[in-house]
Write an enzyme that holds these catalytic residues in place. Structure first.
Site, PDB file in Angstrom:
ATOM      1  N   LYS A   1       0.765  -1.059   0.055  1.00 50.90           N
ATOM      2  CA  LYS A   1       0.055   0.138  -0.037  1.00 50.90           C
ATOM      3  C   LYS A   1       0.753   1.322   0.008  1.00 50.90           C
ATOM      4  CE  LYS A   1      -3.542  -2.014   3.176  1.00 50.90           C
ATOM      5  NZ  LYS A   1      -4.307  -1.586   4.496  1.00 50.90           N
TER       6      LYS A   1
ATOM      7  N   LYS B   1       2.344   2.493   2.244  1.00 48.66           N
ATOM      8  CA  LYS B   1       1.866   3.210   3.564  1.00 48.66           C
ATOM      9  C   LYS B   1       3.007   3.110   4.514  1.00 48.66           C
ATOM     10  CE  LYS B   1      -3.069   3.502   3.446  1.00 48.66           C
ATOM     11  NZ  LYS B   1      -4.185   3.094   4.534  1.00 48.66           N
TER      12      LYS B   1
END
Ligand code: C2G
Length: 131
Positions: free
Chosen positions: A45, A47
């Site tokens: 992701k 992230k």
């Protein structure tokens, strides 16, 4: 006992997340959260979490709506999770609308409206303004 499952990063935990979990729990009696691991977040992701998996897990476990937290290590684990935990309902925010319809073969699939005015990005932006 009606079991519900959802997945997410939940970093930084905020009331939009809690409102999702509250509504998810209301769909059954037992709520499982597949919590994205640090590696999954970074590799899949892109992230970088502020809080570690361990810290994010303990925050979720402190919520009255959450009954069990399991690691989310891959996009592909949902079907086996639904089978393993005998899940009745998969639920997630409508930013994912349609993306998990393949689970309809195994359980009910519900997309709930996101809480529009709050996001981790917004929090970070606002905090940055306070400098
Ligand atoms: N959410 C919400 N309102 C917000 C922000 C998030 O309802 N203002 C919901 C999302 O729709 C999601 C859950 O809270 O259902 C967790 O959000 P994230 O941590 O951003 O989850 P995400 O990165 O979308 O991961 O395999 C699925 C993924 O792991 C979902």
């Amino acid at each position: 006992m009606r079991k519900v499952i959802t997945y997410g990063t939940y970093d930084l935990l905020h009331y939009g997340h809690v409102k999702l979990l509250e509504r998810a729990k209301a769909l059954g009696d037992y709520l499982i959260v597949g919590l994205s691991t640090d590696e999954f977040n970074w590799n899949e992701k892109n992230k970088k979490c502020y809080f570690s998996y361990k810290e994010r897990k303990s925050l979720l476990e402190a919520l009255r709506y959450v009954d069990l937290v399991i690691p989310e290590n891959s996009w592909e684990q949902k079907i086996s999770d639904v089978k393993e935990f005998k899940v009745d309902t998969f639920v997630i925010g409508d930013d994912w609308e349609g993306k998990f319809d393949f689970l309809k073969e195994y359980c009910e699939v519900v997309y709930l409206p996101r809480t529009p005015e709050i996001s981790t990005t917004q929090i970070k932006r606002d905090l940055g303004k306070d400098k």
